[in-house]
Design a protein around this motif. Structure first.
Motif, PDB file in Angstrom:
ATOM      1  N   SER A  41      16.140  61.691  37.907  1.00  0.00           N
ATOM      2  CA  SER A  41      16.448  63.110  37.693  1.00  0.00           C
ATOM      3  C   SER A  41      15.550  63.626  36.580  1.00  0.00           C
ATOM      4  O   SER A  41      14.871  62.859  35.915  1.00  0.00           O
ATOM      5  N   ALA A  42      15.629  64.923  36.333  1.00  0.00           N
ATOM      6  CA  ALA A  42      14.930  65.509  35.194  1.00  0.00           C
ATOM      7  C   ALA A  42      15.578  65.006  33.901  1.00  0.00           C
ATOM      8  O   ALA A  42      16.755  64.661  33.881  1.00  0.00           O
ATOM      9  N   THR A  47      16.913  70.615  33.629  1.00  0.00           N
ATOM     10  CA  THR A  47      17.114  71.537  34.754  1.00  0.00           C
ATOM     11  C   THR A  47      17.794  72.823  34.274  1.00  0.00           C
ATOM     12  O   THR A  47      17.383  73.932  34.631  1.00  0.00           O
ATOM     13  N   GLU A  74      11.781  66.898  37.463  1.00  0.00           N
ATOM     14  CA  GLU A  74      11.801  65.537  38.017  1.00  0.00           C
ATOM     15  C   GLU A  74      10.388  64.943  38.029  1.00  0.00           C
ATOM     16  O   GLU A  74      10.189  63.752  37.858  1.00  0.00           O
ATOM     17  N   SER A 136      15.777  64.977  44.256  1.00  0.00           N
ATOM     18  CA  SER A 136      16.212  66.327  44.627  1.00  0.00           C
ATOM     19  C   SER A 136      15.108  67.245  45.145  1.00  0.00           C
ATOM     20  O   SER A 136      15.183  68.450  44.969  1.00  0.00           O
ATOM     21  N   PHE A 147      13.803  72.386  46.661  1.00  0.00           N
ATOM     22  CA  PHE A 147      14.743  71.701  45.771  1.00  0.00           C
ATOM     23  C   PHE A 147      16.027  71.471  46.564  1.00  0.00           C
ATOM     24  O   PHE A 147      16.484  72.376  47.271  1.00  0.00           O
ATOM     25  N   GLY A 149      19.009  71.087  45.502  1.00  0.00           N
ATOM     26  CA  GLY A 149      20.220  71.607  44.875  1.00  0.00           C
ATOM     27  C   GLY A 149      20.658  70.744  43.708  1.00  0.00           C
ATOM     28  O   GLY A 149      20.170  69.633  43.500  1.00  0.00           O
ATOM     29  N   ARG A 150      21.625  71.272  42.916  1.00  0.00           N
ATOM     30  CA  ARG A 150      22.120  70.547  41.748  1.00  0.00           C
ATOM     31  C   ARG A 150      22.697  69.202  42.196  1.00  0.00           C
ATOM     32  O   ARG A 150      23.395  69.124  43.210  1.00  0.00           O
ATOM     33  N   GLY A 151      22.391  68.180  41.445  1.00  0.00           N
ATOM     34  CA  GLY A 151      22.893  66.846  41.792  1.00  0.00           C
ATOM     35  C   GLY A 151      22.174  66.228  42.981  1.00  0.00           C
ATOM     36  O   GLY A 151      22.563  65.167  43.478  1.00  0.00           O
ATOM     37  N   GLY A 152      21.098  66.874  43.421  1.00  0.00           N
ATOM     38  CA  GLY A 152      20.410  66.423  44.634  1.00  0.00           C
ATOM     39  C   GLY A 152      19.713  65.078  44.521  1.00  0.00           C
ATOM     40  O   GLY A 152      19.384  64.455  45.539  1.00  0.00           O
ATOM     41  N   SER A 153      19.500  64.589  43.294  1.00  0.00           N
ATOM     42  CA  SER A 153      18.836  63.285  43.149  1.00  0.00           C
ATOM     43  C   SER A 153      19.685  62.162  43.737  1.00  0.00           C
ATOM     44  O   SER A 153      19.149  61.166  44.231  1.00  0.00           O
ATOM     45  N   ASP A 154      21.001  62.318  43.675  1.00  0.00           N
ATOM     46  CA  ASP A 154      21.871  61.306  44.304  1.00  0.00           C
ATOM     47  C   ASP A 154      21.584  61.274  45.812  1.00  0.00           C
ATOM     48  O   ASP A 154      21.537  60.203  46.419  1.00  0.00           O
TER      49      ASP A 154
HETATM   50  N1  ASP Z   1      18.063  67.578  37.868  1.00  0.00           N
HETATM   51  C1  ASP Z   1      18.808  68.169  38.934  1.00  0.00           C
HETATM   52  C2  ASP Z   1      20.149  68.688  38.441  1.00  0.00           C
HETATM   53  O1  ASP Z   1      20.487  68.547  37.299  1.00  0.00           O
HETATM   54  C3  ASP Z   1      18.972  67.265  40.104  1.00  0.00           C
HETATM   55  C4  ASP Z   1      19.707  66.001  39.799  1.00  0.00           C
HETATM   56  O2  ASP Z   1      19.675  65.493  38.708  1.00  0.00           O
HETATM   57  O3  ASP Z   1      20.349  65.466  40.693  1.00  0.00           O
HETATM   58  O4  ASP Z   1      20.913  69.240  39.207  1.00  0.00           O
END
Ligand code: ASP
Ligand code: ADP
Ligand code: MG
Length: 405
Positions: A41-42, A47, A74, A136, A147, A149-154
């Motif tokens: 993630s970033a 972010t 990221e 993400s 992108f 979306g938020r939490g997209g790295s999972d």
């Molecule tokens: N950095 C992005 C976020 O905070 C994506 C991620 O971390 O999953 O939403």
């Protein structure tokens, strides 16, 4: 030799020291003889910071430019982690979403994966390197950066694990796993050693921030085993898997809460076919995600409809619903943005009656008033006063015996 995807969240790569720790951990895994694909993630709150900057320079936020901006977070992290790996003699190379083969739709800021073509990632593994992917992100069918979306790295981690047929997908975070409730609210919350996809999905849909809900959906659909664990203690975390059919199920596994929604009530609605359809079609067309919906029994041909919407959409939803109220001959529209939702989740509920009753009795004993109720086969949710929601979580966690023994 196993192939393992390891994903590190913002707190786990927040600074140079944390990045070196991540590199050490990867090096240990590789030297054990396993192959690793890394997803990052970033850094820290980057972010949020990029979103804040966008807000400062303009009120206009074209999706294409927003995605170019946000994915830079990221990109920075993946290059730095790669350098940390080179520093300790681990050959690695970074990949943007596009380079890693993530093809998405054109829905900027919340793009959906349409295909993963991991040829370059596989070639990198075959060459004995550790591929490091920016989380993400992808490239759209229109060839623009997107992108997820938020939490997209999972989701990136789960999708690459599926595409490569990895043996496990490890999601590293700042807690040691999935807990029986938010450990910030209840310090005696217990880490679960295992949980089913279905239960975790209900938890993430009702306020548990970890892992991102879409990643759990993706994992369930494709049968990717997840391991949620800590990047700070490295101890065994929570395994997420298919439910074992004859396992003795806990009746209630977890308590969650969510303060991200507000309640709207449409009063004095004529009780006739088509009214709800008109109101909720209009909200759907506005892309407002309506959640709990309760309609009262009608008296004298009119009824009330209450429902919840995300805080972020409340102003828009109110404006349009007020206009519609006149159209459908309703009495008026009100809203309450100080509500919260508390839920109990457990697969054992399916075969054990009485969970809802115990939940209501527990809330009554704590003098927490219930405003709305909704259920699924393995969840009961109540909307309560936002100021009382943490008390509600604590008392329910206690009542269902979830605390550390
Ligand atoms: N950095 C992005 C976020 O905070 C994506 C991620 O971390 O999953 O939403
Ligand atoms: P990351 O930054 O690693 O992507 P988040 O900060 O979004 O992760 O989410 C992790 C946080 O979620 C934890 O610090 C924890 O306080 C909180 N949390 C809330 N409910 C739960 C729960 N039931 N189990 C585990 N963590 C939870
Ligand atoms: Mg965090």
């Amino acid at each position: 030799m196993a192939l393992i995807v390891q994903k590190f969240g913002g707190t786990s790569v927040a600074d140079a020291d944390r990045m070196r720790e991540v590199a050490d951990h990867v090096a240990r895994t590789v030297r054990r003889g396993d192959q690793v694909v890394l997803v990052v993630s970033a850094m820290g709150k980057e972010t949020d910071e990029l979103l804040r900057l966008a807000g400062e320079v303009s009120v206009v936020h074209p999706g294409r430019e927003m995605d170019m901006l946000i994915t830079a977070g990221e990109r920075k992290a993946m290059a730095l982690v790669c350098m940390a790996l080179h520093h300790i003699g681990v050959d690695s190379e970074s990949f943007t979403g596009s380079q890693a083969g993530f093809l998405t739709d054109t829905n900027h800021q919340n793009a959906k994966i349409v295909d993963v073509r991991p040829d370059r990632v596989r070639a990198s593994l075959d060459a004995g390197r550790v591929p490091v992917l920016g989380g993400s992100q992808g490239v759209s069918t229109d060839n623009d950066v997107t992108f997820l979306g938020r939490g997209g790295s999972d989701t990136t981690a789960v999708a690459i694990a599926h595409a490569l047929g990895a043996d496990a997908c490890e999601l590293y975070t700042d807690v040691t796993g999935v807990f029986t409730t938010d450990p910030r609210v209840v310090p005696t919350a217990r880490r679960m050693s295992a949980i089913s996809y279905d239960e975790l999905l209900e938890m993430t849909a009702t306020g548990c921030p970890k892992p991102a809900m879409r990643s759990v959906e993706y994992a369930r659909t494709h049968g990717v085993r997840l391991h949620v664990r800590s990047a700070f203690t490295w101890q065994e975390g929570t395994w997420v898997d298919e439910e074992v059919p004859d396992m003795e199920q806990a009746i209630v596994s977890a308590v969650t809460h969510d303060t991200s929604e507000a309640k709207m009530t449409l009063a004095g609605v004529p009780d006739q076919p088509g009214v709800a359809a008109t109101v909720f079609r209009a909200l759907a067309d506005l892309e407002v995600n309506v959640d709990m919906i309760v309609q009262n029994v009608s008296a004298q041909g009119v009824t009330d409809i209450s429902f919840t919407v995300p805080h972020a959409d409340l102003a828009r939803a109110m404006e349009h619903t007020k206009r519609l109220a006149t159209e459908v001959g309703a009495g008026g529209v009100t809203s309450d943005d100080s509500i919260a939702r508390v839920s109990v989740v457990g697969a054992g509920m399916r075969s054990n009656p009485g969970v809802a009753a115990t939940m209501f009795e527990t809330l009554a004993a704590a003098e927490v008033n219930i405003q709305m109720i909704s259920t699924s086969a393995i969840r009961v949710s109540c909307v309560v006063d936002g100021e009382r929601v943490e008390d509600a979580v604590r008392t329910l966690h206690d009542a269902f015996g979830l605390a550390e023994a």
